[in-house]
Design an enzyme around this catalytic site. Structure first.
Site, PDB file in Angstrom:
ATOM      1  N   ASP A 114       4.258 -15.420  22.353  1.00  0.00           N
ATOM      2  CA  ASP A 114       4.234 -14.038  22.208  1.00  0.00           C
ATOM      3  C   ASP A 114       5.647 -13.860  21.460  1.00  0.00           C
ATOM      4  OD1 ASP A 114       3.654 -11.238  22.618  1.00  0.00           O
ATOM      5  OD2 ASP A 114       5.388 -11.390  24.272  1.00  0.00           O
ATOM      6  N   SER A 115       5.781 -12.483  20.975  1.00  0.00           N
ATOM      7  CA  SER A 115       7.061 -12.170  20.240  1.00  0.00           C
ATOM      8  C   SER A 115       8.012 -12.076  21.562  1.00  0.00           C
ATOM      9  CB  SER A 115       7.102 -10.772  19.657  1.00  0.00           C
ATOM     10  OG  SER A 115       6.692  -9.704  20.670  1.00  0.00           O
TER      11      SER A 115
ATOM     12  N   CYS B 137      -0.637 -11.930  22.579  1.00  0.00           N
ATOM     13  CA  CYS B 137       0.278 -10.990  21.962  1.00  0.00           C
ATOM     14  C   CYS B 137      -0.959  -9.858  21.168  1.00  0.00           C
ATOM     15  CB  CYS B 137       1.138 -11.459  20.999  1.00  0.00           C
ATOM     16  SG  CYS B 137       2.057 -10.288  19.759  1.00  0.00           S
TER      17      CYS B 137
ATOM     18  N   GLU C  61      11.985  -5.311  26.424  1.00  0.00           N
ATOM     19  CA  GLU C  61      12.890  -6.526  26.136  1.00  0.00           C
ATOM     20  C   GLU C  61      14.442  -6.258  26.813  1.00  0.00           C
ATOM     21  OE1 GLU C  61      12.057  -9.727  24.593  1.00  0.00           O
ATOM     22  OE2 GLU C  61      10.323  -9.218  24.694  1.00  0.00           O
TER      23      GLU C  61
ATOM     24  N   CYS D 179      -1.086  -4.220  24.627  1.00  0.00           N
ATOM     25  CA  CYS D 179       0.215  -5.120  24.103  1.00  0.00           C
ATOM     26  C   CYS D 179       0.682  -5.440  25.546  1.00  0.00           C
ATOM     27  CB  CYS D 179       1.381  -4.081  23.637  1.00  0.00           C
ATOM     28  SG  CYS D 179       2.856  -4.987  23.694  1.00  0.00           S
TER      29      CYS D 179
ATOM     30  N   HIS E 128       3.083  -6.634  26.647  1.00  0.00           N
ATOM     31  CA  HIS E 128       4.483  -6.190  27.423  1.00  0.00           C
ATOM     32  C   HIS E 128       4.204  -4.994  28.181  1.00  0.00           C
ATOM     33  CE1 HIS E 128       6.828  -8.483  24.175  1.00  0.00           C
ATOM     34  NE2 HIS E 128       7.888  -8.059  24.714  1.00  0.00           N
TER      35      HIS E 128
HETATM   36  N1  DGL Z   1       3.577  -8.503  23.331  1.00  0.00           N
HETATM   37  C1  DGL Z   1       3.359  -8.139  21.819  1.00  0.00           C
HETATM   38  C2  DGL Z   1       1.933  -7.396  22.046  1.00  0.00           C
HETATM   39  O1  DGL Z   1       1.224  -7.627  22.752  1.00  0.00           O
HETATM   40  C3  DGL Z   1       4.496  -7.292  21.491  1.00  0.00           C
HETATM   41  C4  DGL Z   1       4.461  -7.185  19.918  1.00  0.00           C
HETATM   42  C5  DGL Z   1       5.833  -6.738  19.539  1.00  0.00           C
HETATM   43  O2  DGL Z   1       6.811  -7.468  19.430  1.00  0.00           O
HETATM   44  O3  DGL Z   1       5.960  -5.470  19.187  1.00  0.00           O
HETATM   45  O4  DGL Z   1       1.593  -6.688  21.060  1.00  0.00           O
END
Ligand code: DGL
Length: 276
Positions: free
Chosen positions: A10-11, A73, A151, A185, A187
């Site tokens: 993931d990011s 992600c 984050e 997402c 997150h």
């Molecule tokens: N967890 C990522 C997602 O599901 C986050 C993407 C981001 O970094 O903007 O889209």
């Protein structure tokens, strides 16, 4: 094959929603996680950049000899699903399993989808839902401030900053009378409590969780699960400092992972494999 780890990327912290579920449904599996914390967020970047980053992330996991890669992600899964075609191991993103779960859950045929701006622009979840049932109404909303909130540790449903931002994005969905909401997402499940407060009586579908369940079924079907008597180990890698990630990830997973988090230079991986 069976002892190899499951690779998850993931990011940043979001993919831990998939890891949390994997730990619960497949406790014998080894997991290698990569969070691209040096380059988060992905969701406001161009298609080219998201695709390039996602390919680099998956390539890093391949260097760890994983048996399956999960793009945990929503953004990578929506914008660059084709990266899976170029990998030497099975691959899944989050969109299809999550959309299917939402279709199973809705009673009134009105589903909301929230995600990053890049994800919502692709219409990926809506397309997948309509493939299963064209009569379902889908209401989409991007929530670009959610990832930076998470984050930075703004996750409490009692935090005014969180509730204000959540209310700002979700009020239109309340008016749409949805009974099911896709947290598109990975997150977003981390702030599920705040989201539920804004949309009481709406069933939340956690993209990380649904994808982990789907990945477990893939491994079972292909006879690729690890042996029962093994206790799975987790390794976490990040592209920025390890401290912040260790603390927040530890809180979210409910275990101390500080000794299991390492820093890697993702640009080095990109150079080595000519993925610049
Ligand atoms: N967890 C990522 C997602 O599901 C986050 C993407 C981001 O970094 O903007 O889209």
């Amino acid at each position: 094959m069976t002892k190899q780890a499951i690779g998850v990327f993931d990011s940043g912290l979001g993919g831990l929603t998939a890891v949390r579920e994997l730990l619960s449904v497949l406790p014998n599996e080894n997991i290698v996680y990569f969070g691209d914390t040096g380059r988060v967020p992905y969701g406001n970047r161009s298609r080219e950049t998201i695709k390039k980053y996602s390919m680099q992330d998956a390539t890093f996991l391949l260097t760890k000899n994983v048996k399956l890669i999960i793009a945990a992600c929503g953004t990578a899964s929506s914008v660059a699903p084709e990266i899976g075609d170029n990998l030497s191991v099975p691959f899944t993103g989050v969109v299809a399993p999550t959309a299917a779960a939402a279709v199973r859950a809705t009673k009134n045929g009105k589903i909301g989808v929230i995600g990053t701006t890049a994800t919502i622009k692709t219409g990926s979840y809506k397309r997948e839902i309509k493939k299963i049932n064209p009569n379902i109404d889908v209401y989409e909303q991007d929530c670009p401030l959610f990832v930076p909130l998470v984050e930075n540790g703004f996750i409490s449903a009692d935090d005014q900053v969180v509730t204000l931002v959540v209310e700002r994005y979700l009020s239109s969905l309340r008016e749409a009378d949805i009974d099911t909401l896709i947290l598109g997402c990975t997150h977003y499940p981390i702030i599920a409590e705040a989201i539920s407060k804004a949309l009481p009586n709406v069933r939340l579908i956690d993209s990380g969780r649904e994808t982990a369940i789907y990945a477990a079924s893939l491994l079972k079907e292909s006879n690729s699960l690890s042996e029962d008597n093994l206790k799975g180990k987790c390794e976490f890698y990040v592209s920025d400092t390890t401290e912040g990630f260790s603390t927040l990830a530890g809180i979210f997973l409910g275990r101390d992972i500080s000794g299991q988090v390492s820093h890697i230079d993702i640009e080095d991986v990109a150079k080595k494999f000519k993925l610049g």
